[in-house]
Design a protein around this motif. Structure first.
Motif, PDB file in Angstrom:
ATOM      1  N   GLU A 118       0.829  -1.211   0.000  1.00 26.64           N
ATOM      2  CA  GLU A 118       0.000   0.000   0.000  1.00 26.64           C
ATOM      3  C   GLU A 118       0.861   1.258   0.000  1.00 26.64           C
ATOM      4  OE1 GLU A 118      -3.231   2.313   2.895  1.00 26.64           O
ATOM      5  OE2 GLU A 118      -2.699   0.214   3.297  1.00 26.64           O
ATOM      6  N   VAL A 119       1.918   1.263   0.837  1.00 25.45           N
ATOM      7  CA  VAL A 119       2.805   2.425   0.903  1.00 25.45           C
ATOM      8  C   VAL A 119       3.527   2.629  -0.429  1.00 25.45           C
ATOM      9  CG1 VAL A 119       4.939   3.283   1.954  1.00 25.45           C
ATOM     10  CG2 VAL A 119       3.092   2.420   3.394  1.00 25.45           C
ATOM     11  N   VAL A 120       3.986   1.553  -1.054  1.00 24.74           N
ATOM     12  CA  VAL A 120       4.651   1.662  -2.354  1.00 24.74           C
ATOM     13  C   VAL A 120       3.706   2.285  -3.390  1.00 24.74           C
ATOM     14  CG1 VAL A 120       5.570   0.329  -4.297  1.00 24.74           C
ATOM     15  CG2 VAL A 120       6.308  -0.194  -1.972  1.00 24.74           C
ATOM     16  N   LYS A 121       2.469   1.843  -3.396  1.00 28.00           N
ATOM     17  CA  LYS A 121       1.485   2.380  -4.341  1.00 28.00           C
ATOM     18  C   LYS A 121       1.238   3.865  -4.100  1.00 28.00           C
ATOM     19  CE  LYS A 121      -3.212   1.555  -6.077  1.00 28.00           C
ATOM     20  NZ  LYS A 121      -4.424   0.697  -5.934  1.00 28.00           N
ATOM     21  N   LYS A 122       1.151   4.267  -2.840  1.00 32.44           N
ATOM     22  CA  LYS A 122       0.896   5.667  -2.517  1.00 32.44           C
ATOM     23  C   LYS A 122       2.106   6.542  -2.835  1.00 32.44           C
ATOM     24  CE  LYS A 122      -1.314   6.279   1.464  1.00 32.44           C
ATOM     25  NZ  LYS A 122      -1.673   6.061   2.893  1.00 32.44           N
ATOM     26  N   LEU A 123       3.315   6.009  -2.627  1.00 32.49           N
ATOM     27  CA  LEU A 123       4.524   6.765  -2.970  1.00 32.49           C
ATOM     28  C   LEU A 123       4.602   6.986  -4.473  1.00 32.49           C
ATOM     29  CD1 LEU A 123       7.107   5.033  -0.603  1.00 32.49           C
ATOM     30  CD2 LEU A 123       6.311   7.407  -0.439  1.00 32.49           C
ATOM     31  N   ALA A 124       4.252   5.960  -5.244  1.00 35.17           N
ATOM     32  CA  ALA A 124       4.225   6.125  -6.695  1.00 35.17           C
ATOM     33  C   ALA A 124       3.212   7.193  -7.084  1.00 35.17           C
ATOM     34  CB  ALA A 124       3.904   4.792  -7.363  1.00 35.17           C
ATOM     35  N   GLY A 125       2.104   7.261  -6.337  1.00 35.21           N
ATOM     36  CA  GLY A 125       1.094   8.284  -6.612  1.00 35.21           C
ATOM     37  C   GLY A 125       1.587   9.689  -6.343  1.00 35.21           C
ATOM     38  N   LEU A 126       2.597   9.832  -5.489  1.00 30.98           N
ATOM     39  CA  LEU A 126       3.187  11.148  -5.236  1.00 30.98           C
ATOM     40  C   LEU A 126       4.169  11.557  -6.337  1.00 30.98           C
ATOM     41  CD1 LEU A 126       3.993  10.989  -1.391  1.00 30.98           C
ATOM     42  CD2 LEU A 126       2.014  12.023  -2.509  1.00 30.98           C
ATOM     43  N   GLY A 127       4.483  10.634  -7.239  1.00 29.57           N
ATOM     44  CA  GLY A 127       5.384  10.964  -8.342  1.00 29.57           C
ATOM     45  C   GLY A 127       6.766  10.353  -8.222  1.00 29.57           C
ATOM     46  N   TYR A 128       6.990   9.466  -7.236  1.00 26.46           N
ATOM     47  CA  TYR A 128       8.307   8.867  -7.071  1.00 26.46           C
ATOM     48  C   TYR A 128       8.512   7.705  -8.040  1.00 26.46           C
ATOM     49  CZ  TYR A 128       9.061  11.548  -2.806  1.00 26.46           C
ATOM     50  OH  TYR A 128       9.237  12.575  -1.902  1.00 26.46           O
ATOM     51  N   SER A 129       9.649   7.705  -8.723  1.00 26.06           N
ATOM     52  CA  SER A 129      10.102   6.522  -9.448  1.00 26.06           C
ATOM     53  C   SER A 129      10.757   5.610  -8.418  1.00 26.06           C
ATOM     54  CB  SER A 129      11.109   6.912 -10.529  1.00 26.06           C
ATOM     55  OG  SER A 129      10.502   7.748 -11.499  1.00 26.06           O
ATOM     56  N   LEU A 130      10.371   4.337  -8.395  1.00 25.61           N
ATOM     57  CA  LEU A 130      10.748   3.453  -7.297  1.00 25.61           C
ATOM     58  C   LEU A 130      11.487   2.207  -7.770  1.00 25.61           C
ATOM     59  CD1 LEU A 130       7.331   3.594  -5.406  1.00 25.61           C
ATOM     60  CD2 LEU A 130       9.430   4.760  -4.709  1.00 25.61           C
ATOM     61  N   ASP A 131      12.343   1.703  -6.914  1.00 24.43           N
ATOM     62  CA  ASP A 131      13.007   0.420  -7.117  1.00 24.43           C
ATOM     63  C   ASP A 131      13.140  -0.235  -5.755  1.00 24.43           C
ATOM     64  OD1 ASP A 131      14.415  -1.742  -8.170  1.00 24.43           O
ATOM     65  OD2 ASP A 131      16.359  -0.711  -8.085  1.00 24.43           O
ATOM     66  N   HIS A 132      12.743  -1.497  -5.634  1.00 21.85           N
ATOM     67  CA  HIS A 132      12.973  -2.199  -4.370  1.00 21.85           C
ATOM     68  C   HIS A 132      13.420  -3.627  -4.647  1.00 21.85           C
ATOM     69  CE1 HIS A 132       9.065  -4.410  -4.364  1.00 21.85           C
ATOM     70  NE2 HIS A 132       8.561  -3.308  -4.882  1.00 21.85           N
ATOM     71  N   GLN A 133      14.400  -4.066  -3.856  1.00 25.55           N
ATOM     72  CA  GLN A 133      15.006  -5.382  -4.021  1.00 25.55           C
ATOM     73  C   GLN A 133      15.410  -5.926  -2.663  1.00 25.55           C
ATOM     74  OE1 GLN A 133      18.317  -5.416  -6.764  1.00 25.55           O
ATOM     75  NE2 GLN A 133      17.398  -3.866  -8.077  1.00 25.55           N
ATOM     76  N   ILE A 134      15.631  -7.241  -2.622  1.00 25.16           N
ATOM     77  CA  ILE A 134      16.204  -7.888  -1.448  1.00 25.16           C
ATOM     78  C   ILE A 134      17.662  -8.194  -1.758  1.00 25.16           C
ATOM     79  CG2 ILE A 134      16.141  -9.928   0.028  1.00 25.16           C
ATOM     80  CD1 ILE A 134      13.112 -10.023  -0.505  1.00 25.16           C
ATOM     81  N   VAL A 135      18.560  -7.718  -0.904  1.00 25.33           N
ATOM     82  CA  VAL A 135      19.997  -7.891  -1.131  1.00 25.33           C
ATOM     83  C   VAL A 135      20.634  -8.445   0.136  1.00 25.33           C
ATOM     84  CG1 VAL A 135      20.072  -6.003  -2.810  1.00 25.33           C
ATOM     85  CG2 VAL A 135      20.557  -5.529  -0.405  1.00 25.33           C
ATOM     86  N   ASN A 136      21.870  -8.934   0.014  1.00 24.55           N
ATOM     87  CA  ASN A 136      22.616  -9.442   1.167  1.00 24.55           C
ATOM     88  C   ASN A 136      23.751  -8.486   1.459  1.00 24.55           C
ATOM     89  OD1 ASN A 136      24.080 -10.957   3.112  1.00 24.55           O
ATOM     90  ND2 ASN A 136      23.282 -12.854   2.233  1.00 24.55           N
TER      91      ASN A 136
END
Length: 479
Positions: free
Chosen positions: A136-154
């Motif tokens: 939900e937060v990711v969707k709302k951040l995109a609605g604010l105009g943010y280009s997003l990237d999220h990954q799981i890393v070690n």
């Protein structure tokens, strides 16, 4: 000029802030509720950072905005409490543990929405990505105009001598941004702690902190093979009764670290051998608090309170974000910002144009007014026009009408929100006076070109005032 600024939400003892500072960010504020963590944070960062030692629900973003002195926030960083999502607490459960702290990720969105930072960074346990609150937060951040990237890393791929998976989310209002990828060069336990003096010989009080044990446990530690041995290597006579039962998991407990590998995850139980593989590779003891902090990549002179329980100190260190990992991610964000703000890449006019486009993504108050205009039948607005030199928030070129949505503090409104800080009074009086003078020049320019304008103040945008606000807008638009 403040340089690249950052705010650290849920800052703990300062792992994220330390990494941000090493990457060249000026961390203007941190927010932390826990007393012990806040104490450690102040020891290391009080010289340049304002700590809000309170519940984040009670922090007003206007107080953060005042610290920015009219400049945009470069980076909003956060690591919300993850206890309800951690794999250790969930064990075999599919859903998150019912923990009220799970909802605190929505505070990250609140701060992003109200402060509108240029970039954002969130780090947490990998399991968070599976849950509705994160989505939900990711969707709302995109609605604010943010280009997003999220990954799981070690983090072991980022110079951290520790096996630890993290979820990372980056976002930018400037366009595409990508998470920095790690390398195959590992930093080992040996390279990190082998050359430390013994706890008995050290003058470092943090290095002296580790537990002592009853005779049976101490003997079990002593006969555990060096350099990676574990309880499975022991004769049955030396096993604890609880470990003799079939199907007992957690094979790493009472195990030694390996010199030429990374350590296991440094957790809040890192000073207790019953909580994981936390025995020194060769010494007959657990890690010391300093060794655990070094495996987390805190600097060797990083300070922690010593007048608290050992378990509380271990929890603070284990819950921290590894500064080196944060530094590398922040350095990547800084390089992303440099493309826009380095003077040898864009001239001042071009940077101003870019920042206007960022601003036009809309503050929370502007978005509310835009929605209200649409509901009243005045949805054919624009966010800018070449007909005016100044930059109103909303314009109707055909009607020659402009709307300003003004923050009460920055534009000197005569209301509670417009109250100036008591400290550094002369600076703020001059700053706000200049803003008001510039506003008046803009209003005069608009009227000289045959336009009319409406000023809507931040304090007026409240549910109880909506009827009056709607009437003002209708009268303005139809006049």
């Amino acid at each position: 000029m403040l340089g690249y600024t950052a705010v650290d939400l849920f800052c703990g003892c300062g792992g994220m802030t330390e990494g941000l500072r090493q990457a060249g960010f000026h961390v203007i504020a941190g927010i932390e509720l826990d007393d012990n963590a806040a104490s450690a944070y102040k020891m290391n960062h009080e010289d340049s950072t304002v700590l809000f030692h309170e519940n984040i629900l009670d922090v007003n973003t206007d107080d953060i905005a005042k610290l920015l002195k009219g400049e945009p926030l470069s980076l909003l960083a956060a690591c919300p409490p993850c206890q309800g999502f951690s794999s250790l607490r969930r064990k075999n459960k599919k859903g998150a543990v019912n923990d009220p702290r799970n909802k605190l990720i929505h505070q990250f969105y609140r701060f992003a929405d109200e402060l509108r930072p240029i970039t954002i960074m969130l780090e947490n346990v990998p399991a968070l990505s599976e849950y509705d609150d994160f989505k939900e937060v990711v969707k709302k951040l995109a609605g604010l105009g943010y280009s997003l990237d999220h990954q799981i890393v070690n983090v072991e791929r980022y110079g951290v001598p520790q096996r630890r998976k993290r979820l990372v989310l980056l976002g930018s209002l400037l366009g595409n941004i990508q998470i920095k990828q790690g390398s195959n060069t590992l930093v080992t336990v040996r390279a990190t702690i082998e050359n430390l003096e013994s706890p008995e010989d050290t003058s470092d009080p943090i290095h002296k902190i580790y537990p002592t044990h009853k005779e049976k446990i101490q003997r079990q530690i002593e006969i555990t093979p060096h350099d990676g041995g574990s309880r499975s290597d022991l004769p049955e006579d030396y096993l604890l009764e609880c470990h003799k039962k079939p199907g007992i998991g957690f094979k790493d407990v009472y195990g030694r670290l390996r010199w030429d590998s990374v350590s296991s995850t440094i957790t809040g139980g890192c000073l207790n051998p019953s909580k994981g593989r936390f025995l020194h590779p060769v010494a007959n003891r657990t890690l010391t608090a300093r060794e655990a902090a070094l495996l987390q990549t805190f600097p060797s002179n990083y300070r922690f309170p010593i007048d608290i329980r050992r378990s509380a100190l271990a929890l603070m260190i284990g819950n921290a974000l590894p500064p080196e990992f944060c530094r590398q991610q922040a350095q990547s964000v800084k390089e992303h910002l440099d493309v826009i703000f380095m003077p040898d890449i864009f001239d001042k006019e071009k940077r101003s144009q870019i920042m206007r486009s960022v601003k036009n993504k809309g503050t929370k108050q502007e978005l509310i007014i835009r929605e209200l205009l649409c509901s009243l039948g005045f949805g054919q607005y624009r966010l800018s026009t070449s007909q005016l030199r100044c930059a109103p928030d909303i314009v109707y070129p055909g009607r020659k009408k402009a709307i300003f949505v003004n923050g009460c503090f920055w534009h000197g409104h005569d209301c509670q929100r417009g109250t100036l800080p008591s400290s550094n009074r002369e600076f703020w009086e001059e700053k706000i006076s200049n803003n008001k003078q510039r506003d008046n020049i803009n209003y005069q320019e608009i009227e000289s070109q045959g336009w009319s304008f409406l000023v809507i103040w931040q304090c007026e945008i409240k549910r109880k005032n909506m009827t009056n606000l709607e009437e003002r807008i209708i009268i303005f638009m139809q006049s």
